[in-house]
Design a protein around this motif. Sequence first.
Motif, mmCIF file in Angstrom:
data_model
loop_
_atom_site.group_PDB
_atom_site.id
_atom_site.type_symbol
_atom_site.label_atom_id
_atom_site.label_comp_id
_atom_site.label_asym_id
_atom_site.label_seq_id
_atom_site.Cartn_x
_atom_site.Cartn_y
_atom_site.Cartn_z
ATOM 1 N N ASN A 259 47.502 39.285 30.642
ATOM 2 C CA ASN A 259 46.484 40.252 31.066
ATOM 3 C C ASN A 259 45.878 39.878 32.427
ATOM 4 O O ASN A 259 44.682 39.568 32.530
ATOM 5 C CB ASN A 259 45.377 40.361 30.018
ATOM 6 N N MET A 267 40.306 41.398 33.303
ATOM 7 C CA MET A 267 40.498 42.163 32.065
ATOM 8 C C MET A 267 39.929 41.344 30.901
ATOM 9 O O MET A 267 40.661 40.846 30.027
ATOM 10 C CB MET A 267 41.987 42.475 31.871
ATOM 11 N N GLU A 270 40.527 42.505 27.178
ATOM 12 C CA GLU A 270 41.925 42.346 26.781
ATOM 13 C C GLU A 270 42.276 40.870 26.590
ATOM 14 O O GLU A 270 42.992 40.506 25.638
ATOM 15 C CB GLU A 270 42.837 42.975 27.836
ATOM 16 N N LYS A 271 41.767 40.023 27.484
ATOM 17 C CA LYS A 271 42.033 38.597 27.363
ATOM 18 C C LYS A 271 41.369 38.014 26.110
ATOM 19 O O LYS A 271 41.957 37.203 25.392
ATOM 20 C CB LYS A 271 41.543 37.862 28.611
#
Length: 439
Positions: A259, A267, A270-271
């Motif tokens: 990501n 991000m 998302e991470k």
Amino acid sequence: MGGAGVSFALPPLEAMFNANGTAHADGTALPRRLGIFFWGNGVKLAHWNPTTTGANYPLNTALMPFMPVRDYVSIVSGMTLKTGNQQGHHAGTVGILSGNPMVVQPANGAPFRSTFSAPSIDQVAAKVLAQPGQLKSLETGVSTRVNGNEGTSLHYLSHNGPDSPNPPEYNASTVFSRLFGNGFVAPNSMPVTDVTKMLRRSVLDAVATDITAVRARVSAFDKARLDQHTSNVRDLEGRLANATVQPAMCSKISDPGNNPDQGGKEMVAEKAAAMSTLIAMALACDQTRVFSMMYSGSTASTLFWQTMASEGHHSMTHDEGGDQPLVAASTVFHMQCFSQLLQSIKGISEGAGNVLDNTVIMGSTDVADGKAHSITDYPLVVAGGGGGFLKHPGIHYRSTSAENTSTVLLSVLKAAGLPLTSFGGGGGAVTSSVSAIEA
């Protein structure tokens, strides 16, 4: 196999648990685990503290993301960090993670420099919980915009002691390779269980054949006893056959990817989600029993663009005027990521419950309010069941006497199974835990 001894490490199977699913069938307790979720720069207390105490406490704005796991979350408020506040952010980071004062170091051109004086609680737990063949602990990080210029206190979460940090891994693909790369065998895809079952069933079949031969030569009474024994053997065969149906507990997962930044934007969500998935499965597969997630660092410059912020987080906590709505919105975003971690762990079954039932996770930060650099009314989250040690559903406990935050650390360590009666050093030394959050 040339007669060589072969052993296989099996994942936890339903057949391995007792009738209640609360322990292994041989009486061994289910493993306890400990985790830390850390974010930098405090909270806005007006949006954090619940308005009532006890069970069924109302979730304030910043805590609303915990709704899907609220039964597993206790909030502790009104506590004071008593390891000192010699330098904002530094002292709070060390005190809340280790229960000990920080060590001031020569600045060497930096604004300030410090390190830990004692191990962080994850390493205290790891010394007891880590088993041979496991990772002693798993350190992960999310935002890379950390302060690496003022000593180890602000740069790292996990410490073995002074100037001995355990750097987190920020790349989820690297964490994946470490956990599920070469050498990892997905339990649900390997034929290990079938081999074991076949070996065990062949023994049972041989026993049954012998019984049939003997039956022709014995009395009616002994025939009845042999018939009962044969029935028991067949029952065992049936149970072995059922044991091949494994619960969806430990399984190899896909590489979540790294990501990377998009257009210069981190991000973060998302991470954090990728790390949460990896941590949850690492616990389920018993590859480690201790983890930490350094979501964002002390004095971090992380830009939480998802909340419409246009300034780095640390600067924003000092520069935003009024009631600091963007700082408050950022805290909500932090807790969304924290809640995702809890949901990921809760989503994996274990025995009669789930992995979160046997895990305790402390969530906290480096100051109470970022703008004030305050260390009173410290924000603390204690999540998970701790193997039944913690109250379920969770409660809001508010200290009316500014109790020592180290009492919470002692509760967390006890929930992980450590037989401690005291913890901390200096002003952080305590001999009692927070019994109100304990079952």
